[in-house]
Design a protein around this motif. Structure first.
Motif, PDB file in Angstrom:
ATOM      1  N   PRO A  92      47.162  42.041  49.611  1.00  0.00           N
ATOM      2  CA  PRO A  92      46.051  41.203  50.099  1.00  0.00           C
ATOM      3  C   PRO A  92      45.228  40.567  48.984  1.00  0.00           C
ATOM      4  CG  PRO A  92      45.547  43.533  50.386  1.00  0.00           C
ATOM      5  CD  PRO A  92      46.956  43.461  49.875  1.00  0.00           C
ATOM      6  N   ARG A  93      44.949  39.277  49.164  1.00  0.00           N
ATOM      7  CA  ARG A  93      44.024  38.541  48.305  1.00  0.00           C
ATOM      8  C   ARG A  93      43.064  37.800  49.230  1.00  0.00           C
ATOM      9  NH1 ARG A  93      47.232  34.440  44.748  1.00  0.00           N
ATOM     10  NH2 ARG A  93      48.153  34.005  46.749  1.00  0.00           N
ATOM     11  N   THR A  94      41.921  37.406  48.708  1.00  0.00           N
ATOM     12  CA  THR A  94      40.968  36.659  49.521  1.00  0.00           C
ATOM     13  C   THR A  94      41.162  35.167  49.275  1.00  0.00           C
ATOM     14  OG1 THR A  94      39.399  38.479  49.406  1.00  0.00           O
ATOM     15  CG2 THR A  94      38.542  36.351  50.112  1.00  0.00           C
ATOM     16  N   GLU A  95      41.681  34.492  50.300  1.00  0.00           N
ATOM     17  CA  GLU A  95      41.918  33.054  50.259  1.00  0.00           C
ATOM     18  C   GLU A  95      40.617  32.339  50.597  1.00  0.00           C
ATOM     19  OE1 GLU A  95      42.915  29.206  52.368  1.00  0.00           O
ATOM     20  OE2 GLU A  95      42.440  31.038  53.442  1.00  0.00           O
ATOM     21  N   VAL A  96      40.356  31.216  49.942  1.00  0.00           N
ATOM     22  CA  VAL A  96      39.174  30.401  50.188  1.00  0.00           C
ATOM     23  C   VAL A  96      39.620  29.099  50.837  1.00  0.00           C
ATOM     24  CG1 VAL A  96      37.252  29.150  49.096  1.00  0.00           C
ATOM     25  CG2 VAL A  96      37.953  31.388  48.215  1.00  0.00           C
ATOM     26  N   HIS A  97      38.968  28.754  51.946  1.00  0.00           N
ATOM     27  CA  HIS A  97      39.273  27.484  52.609  1.00  0.00           C
ATOM     28  C   HIS A  97      37.971  26.722  52.883  1.00  0.00           C
ATOM     29  CE1 HIS A  97      38.796  30.371  56.001  1.00  0.00           C
ATOM     30  NE2 HIS A  97      38.077  29.386  56.488  1.00  0.00           N
ATOM     31  N   CYS A  98      38.093  25.432  53.120  1.00  0.00           N
ATOM     32  CA  CYS A  98      36.947  24.590  53.455  1.00  0.00           C
ATOM     33  C   CYS A  98      36.411  25.006  54.820  1.00  0.00           C
ATOM     34  CB  CYS A  98      37.382  23.126  53.479  1.00  0.00           C
ATOM     35  SG  CYS A  98      36.093  22.001  54.076  1.00  0.00           S
ATOM     36  N   GLY A 126      29.810  25.839  52.655  1.00  0.00           N
ATOM     37  CA  GLY A 126      30.901  25.103  52.023  1.00  0.00           C
ATOM     38  C   GLY A 126      32.283  25.678  52.236  1.00  0.00           C
ATOM     39  N   ILE A 127      32.352  27.001  52.288  1.00  0.00           N
ATOM     40  CA  ILE A 127      33.680  27.628  52.348  1.00  0.00           C
ATOM     41  C   ILE A 127      33.737  28.716  53.423  1.00  0.00           C
ATOM     42  CG2 ILE A 127      34.080  27.221  49.886  1.00  0.00           C
ATOM     43  CD1 ILE A 127      33.740  30.490  49.826  1.00  0.00           C
ATOM     44  N   GLY A 128      34.951  29.125  53.713  1.00  0.00           N
ATOM     45  CA  GLY A 128      35.237  30.301  54.513  1.00  0.00           C
ATOM     46  C   GLY A 128      36.298  31.091  53.771  1.00  0.00           C
ATOM     47  N   THR A 129      36.536  32.316  54.188  1.00  0.00           N
ATOM     48  CA  THR A 129      37.572  33.128  53.542  1.00  0.00           C
ATOM     49  C   THR A 129      38.469  33.773  54.591  1.00  0.00           C
ATOM     50  OG1 THR A 129      36.155  35.083  53.448  1.00  0.00           O
ATOM     51  CG2 THR A 129      36.143  33.634  51.516  1.00  0.00           C
ATOM     52  N   ASP A 130      39.646  34.145  54.140  1.00  0.00           N
ATOM     53  CA  ASP A 130      40.631  34.816  54.979  1.00  0.00           C
ATOM     54  C   ASP A 130      41.487  35.686  54.059  1.00  0.00           C
ATOM     55  OD1 ASP A 130      41.978  35.503  57.268  1.00  0.00           O
ATOM     56  OD2 ASP A 130      42.811  33.520  57.648  1.00  0.00           O
ATOM     57  N   THR A 131      42.283  36.569  54.633  1.00  0.00           N
ATOM     58  CA  THR A 131      43.173  37.406  53.831  1.00  0.00           C
ATOM     59  C   THR A 131      44.528  36.736  53.713  1.00  0.00           C
ATOM     60  OG1 THR A 131      42.011  39.373  54.558  1.00  0.00           O
ATOM     61  CG2 THR A 131      44.165  39.713  53.567  1.00  0.00           C
ATOM     62  N   ASP A 132      45.056  36.691  52.507  1.00  0.00           N
ATOM     63  CA  ASP A 132      46.329  36.066  52.178  1.00  0.00           C
ATOM     64  C   ASP A 132      47.261  37.150  51.641  1.00  0.00           C
ATOM     65  OD1 ASP A 132      48.374  34.878  50.652  1.00  0.00           O
ATOM     66  OD2 ASP A 132      47.038  33.544  49.572  1.00  0.00           O
ATOM     67  N   TYR A 133      48.487  37.238  52.177  1.00  0.00           N
ATOM     68  CA  TYR A 133      49.474  38.233  51.747  1.00  0.00           C
ATOM     69  C   TYR A 133      50.679  37.593  51.065  1.00  0.00           C
ATOM     70  CZ  TYR A 133      46.934  41.455  54.757  1.00  0.00           C
ATOM     71  OH  TYR A 133      45.956  42.233  55.328  1.00  0.00           O
ATOM     72  N   LYS A 134      50.562  36.352  50.595  1.00  0.00           N
ATOM     73  CA  LYS A 134      51.710  35.632  50.039  1.00  0.00           C
ATOM     74  C   LYS A 134      52.394  36.341  48.884  1.00  0.00           C
ATOM     75  CE  LYS A 134      50.758  30.945  51.309  1.00  0.00           C
ATOM     76  NZ  LYS A 134      50.333  29.641  50.865  1.00  0.00           N
ATOM     77  N   LEU A 135      51.650  37.101  48.101  1.00  0.00           N
ATOM     78  CA  LEU A 135      52.251  37.823  46.972  1.00  0.00           C
ATOM     79  C   LEU A 135      52.622  39.251  47.339  1.00  0.00           C
ATOM     80  CD1 LEU A 135      50.034  36.556  44.001  1.00  0.00           C
ATOM     81  CD2 LEU A 135      52.245  35.700  44.782  1.00  0.00           C
ATOM     82  N   GLY A 191      60.581  40.433  48.075  1.00  0.00           N
ATOM     83  CA  GLY A 191      59.968  39.219  48.616  1.00  0.00           C
ATOM     84  C   GLY A 191      60.343  38.931  50.047  1.00  0.00           C
ATOM     85  N   THR A 192      61.086  39.812  50.689  1.00  0.00           N
ATOM     86  CA  THR A 192      61.540  39.586  52.055  1.00  0.00           C
ATOM     87  C   THR A 192      60.390  39.571  53.040  1.00  0.00           C
ATOM     88  OG1 THR A 192      63.571  40.710  51.473  1.00  0.00           O
ATOM     89  CG2 THR A 192      63.147  40.408  53.818  1.00  0.00           C
ATOM     90  N   LEU A 193      59.378  40.419  52.833  1.00  0.00           N
ATOM     91  CA  LEU A 193      58.271  40.487  53.776  1.00  0.00           C
ATOM     92  C   LEU A 193      57.183  39.457  53.489  1.00  0.00           C
ATOM     93  CD1 LEU A 193      57.828  44.332  54.192  1.00  0.00           C
ATOM     94  CD2 LEU A 193      59.034  42.737  55.678  1.00  0.00           C
ATOM     95  N   THR A 194      57.147  38.900  52.303  1.00  0.00           N
ATOM     96  CA  THR A 194      56.102  37.954  51.952  1.00  0.00           C
ATOM     97  C   THR A 194      56.092  36.744  52.883  1.00  0.00           C
ATOM     98  OG1 THR A 194      56.176  38.716  49.688  1.00  0.00           O
ATOM     99  CG2 THR A 194      55.125  36.589  50.078  1.00  0.00           C
ATOM    100  N   PRO A 195      57.244  36.089  53.173  1.00  0.00           N
ATOM    101  CA  PRO A 195      57.207  34.958  54.095  1.00  0.00           C
ATOM    102  C   PRO A 195      56.699  35.363  55.480  1.00  0.00           C
ATOM    103  CG  PRO A 195      59.270  34.972  52.887  1.00  0.00           C
ATOM    104  CD  PRO A 195      58.569  36.270  52.585  1.00  0.00           C
TER     105      PRO A 195
END
Length: 163
Positions: free
Chosen positions: A121-127, A109-118, A15-19
């Motif tokens: 890569p996952r596809t994050e959804v934002h307003c 309604g939405i936009g997307t971005d790449t999320d690496y929190k875990l 989990g060191t690289l996740t933050p």
């Protein structure tokens, strides 16, 4: 496997690289401008603590905690931060995940971005209007799109009426 790759995988699993990846994603998102913008002080006054944690800090609510998961009426789901219409009740389905899920967003309604929190890569959804974090989209939804927009109920307001 060489030592550099093994070290990277070890750091990733620990989990060191996740933050670091998460911080990089937030920095990129912070540079993006949205049509609706407030200062952090204004956001904190406008939103509840739970809404702020999800919408502005990219948190996740506990599964099965949102009343919107059980909402069955016709209507529209809007961003709790700015009121932008994001999903129609016509596209809501029971995913069994514990979060309100939809197979298609409303146009604009939405936009997307790449999320690496875990760590992957996952596809994050934002307003699309304010940039507030709504949830994630996955490729395991029903026809006709095959998508599952898995949203945090606390990030949405339900507006009853025609969908």
């Amino acid at each position: 496997m060489n030592n550099d790759r093994r070290s990277f995988i070890g750091l990733l699993l620990a989990g060191t690289l996740t933050p670091l990846a998460s911080a990089c994603g937030r920095e990129a998102a912070a540079k993006e401008s949205f049509p609706f913008s407030l200062s952090e002080t204004q956001w904190r006054k406008r939103l509840t603590q739970a809404e702020y944690r999800v919408l502005r800090e990219e948190g996740t609510e506990r599964a099965y905690s949102s009343p919107l998961n059980e909402e069955k009426r016709s209507g529209t789901y809007a961003c709790a931060g700015c009121g932008n219409h994001a999903f129609s009740s016509r596209t809501k389905f029971e995913s069994g995940t514990g979060w309100p899920s939809f197979y298609r967003p409303l146009k604009g309604g939405i936009g997307t971005d790449t999320d690496y929190k875990l760590g992957y890569p996952r596809t994050e959804v934002h307003c699309a209007r304010c940039g507030g974090h709504l949830g994630h989209v996955f490729d395991d939804g029903p026809a006709p799109t095959g998508k599952r927009y898995c949203m945090n109920g606390v990030a949405l307001d339900f507006i009853p009426g025609p969908a």
